[in-house]
Design an enzyme around this catalytic site. Structure first.
Site, mmCIF file in Angstrom:
data_model
loop_
_atom_site.group_PDB
_atom_site.id
_atom_site.type_symbol
_atom_site.label_atom_id
_atom_site.label_comp_id
_atom_site.label_asym_id
_atom_site.label_seq_id
_atom_site.Cartn_x
_atom_site.Cartn_y
_atom_site.Cartn_z
ATOM 1 N N GLU A 149 -49.399 -30.300 7.413
ATOM 2 C CA GLU A 149 -49.706 -31.648 6.940
ATOM 3 C C GLU A 149 -49.187 -32.693 7.931
ATOM 4 O O GLU A 149 -47.980 -32.775 8.170
ATOM 5 C CB GLU A 149 -49.067 -31.902 5.579
ATOM 6 C CG GLU A 149 -49.320 -33.313 5.050
ATOM 7 C CD GLU A 149 -48.575 -33.602 3.762
ATOM 8 O OE1 GLU A 149 -48.893 -34.621 3.124
ATOM 9 O OE2 GLU A 149 -47.664 -32.825 3.399
ATOM 10 N N ASP A 184 -53.680 -35.390 3.538
ATOM 11 C CA ASP A 184 -53.073 -36.377 2.646
ATOM 12 C C ASP A 184 -53.679 -37.732 2.980
ATOM 13 O O ASP A 184 -53.418 -38.297 4.054
ATOM 14 C CB ASP A 184 -51.555 -36.379 2.835
ATOM 15 C CG ASP A 184 -50.842 -37.251 1.820
ATOM 16 O OD1 ASP A 184 -51.269 -38.413 1.631
ATOM 17 O OD2 ASP A 184 -49.853 -36.799 1.226
ATOM 18 N N GLN A 210 -54.600 -34.587 -0.794
ATOM 19 C CA GLN A 210 -53.663 -35.330 -1.642
ATOM 20 C C GLN A 210 -53.978 -36.817 -1.576
ATOM 21 O O GLN A 210 -54.541 -37.298 -0.587
ATOM 22 C CB GLN A 210 -52.216 -35.082 -1.201
ATOM 23 C CG GLN A 210 -51.745 -33.653 -1.441
ATOM 24 C CD GLN A 210 -50.334 -33.398 -0.954
ATOM 25 O OE1 GLN A 210 -49.882 -33.981 0.030
ATOM 26 N NE2 GLN A 210 -49.623 -32.515 -1.632
ATOM 27 N N GLU A 246 -50.071 -37.009 -5.423
ATOM 28 C CA GLU A 246 -48.730 -37.021 -4.854
ATOM 29 C C GLU A 246 -48.309 -38.480 -4.644
ATOM 30 O O GLU A 246 -48.284 -38.986 -3.526
ATOM 31 C CB GLU A 246 -48.672 -36.245 -3.538
ATOM 32 C CG GLU A 246 -47.231 -35.976 -3.110
ATOM 33 C CD GLU A 246 -47.107 -35.446 -1.695
ATOM 34 O OE1 GLU A 246 -46.225 -34.610 -1.460
ATOM 35 O OE2 GLU A 246 -47.890 -35.879 -0.831
#
Length: 263
Positions: A149, A184, A210, A246
């Site tokens: 990530e 993300d 996310q 998240e």
């Protein structure tokens, strides 16, 4: 007759990140709370204080898959944010990977996010590649995928992996299908922007997505990103996974779940 413009497209299913949501509850109770709230799955940051067998039982009782967990950060007090790209700490990094995959296998997690850590340069690049190769081999034996990530340099200065472009180049060099990109949207918007085209371009590499509001990292119902449109586009592209919520609640988790109903 309804036109394409008036048809409401579905969304990918949502996963509750229990590293941020329901933090006031024991993890097993947080799993149950997420199921009751309407989430389809959960994910966790560092659940290592828990008994993985008890966690698996809680997941089974709630009929909730566990999407991913992270490798340990290292010495948090000293500023560690992962170990895997630190060339002088290879043994610690491998121990963290082994621990995470063993926990994931027992608890029933589908992926392990291998945290790179704060590092730079060619030695860090080679250390990260080598560790990911070992993580892929170990995860393959247990049917567990590996995720990487990119984290933005404002929130996590000095982190080795900052952009989806850097991650894509690294994955191409690694050449292991077991290792995929955790996209993300919060970090990607801050680091790079242009989320719609980035999701289109990186879709073949993505193992998990996310979301959080940008720039506040609160509930995904404010800020720069129109997640209703973005996630419906993601569904239209053919994304088959979950979308991890998240975010850091503005007050407490239950008070901020209106976005889930609205979407």
């Amino acid at each position: 007759m309804r036109t394409d413009a008036t048809v409401t497209l579905p969304l990918p299913p949502f996963s509750a990140n229990l590293g941020f949501l329901w933090r006031d509850l024991p993890l097993a109770d947080a799993v149950a709370a997420a199921a009751e709230a309407g989430f389809a799955a959960v994910e966790a940051h560092w659940p290592y204080a828990e008994d993985p067998r008890a966690l698996r039982a809680a997941l089974q009782a709630a009929e909730m898959p566990l999407i991913c967990i992270n490798t340990r950060r290292g010495d948090v007090a000293a500023g560690d944010m992962g170990l895997s790209a630190l060339p002088d700490r290879k043994s610690e990094a491998m121990e963290a990977v082994e621990e995470a995959i063993a926990f994931a296998a027992t608890a029933g997690a589908r992926h392990v996010h291998v945290m790179a850590g704060r590092a730079e340069g060619r030695r860090a690049h080679q250390a990260f590649l080598g560790l990911l190769e070992q993580a892929a081999n170990l995860g393959q034996r247990h049917g567990i995928g590996v995720l990487i990530e990119p984290l933005n340099a404002i929130d996590v200065p000095g982190y080795f992996l900052n952009t989806t472009d850097q991650a894509a180049a690294l994955l191409a060099e690694l050449g292991r299908d077991e290792v995929r990109l955790m996209f993300d949207c919060y970090h990607a918007q801050i680091s790079e922007g242009d989320l719609t085209r980035r999701l289109e371009c990186r879709l073949p590499l993505i193992g998990h997505v996310q979301i959080a509001a940008v720039p506040s990292r609160a509930e995904p119902d404010e800020g720069e990103v129109a997640y209703g449109r973005l996630l419906r586009h993601l569904w239209r592209l053919g994304y088959q996974g979950y979308v991890g919520a998240e975010y850091r609640p503005r007050t407490h988790t239950a008070a901020g779940l209106g976005w889930l109903t609205e979407l």
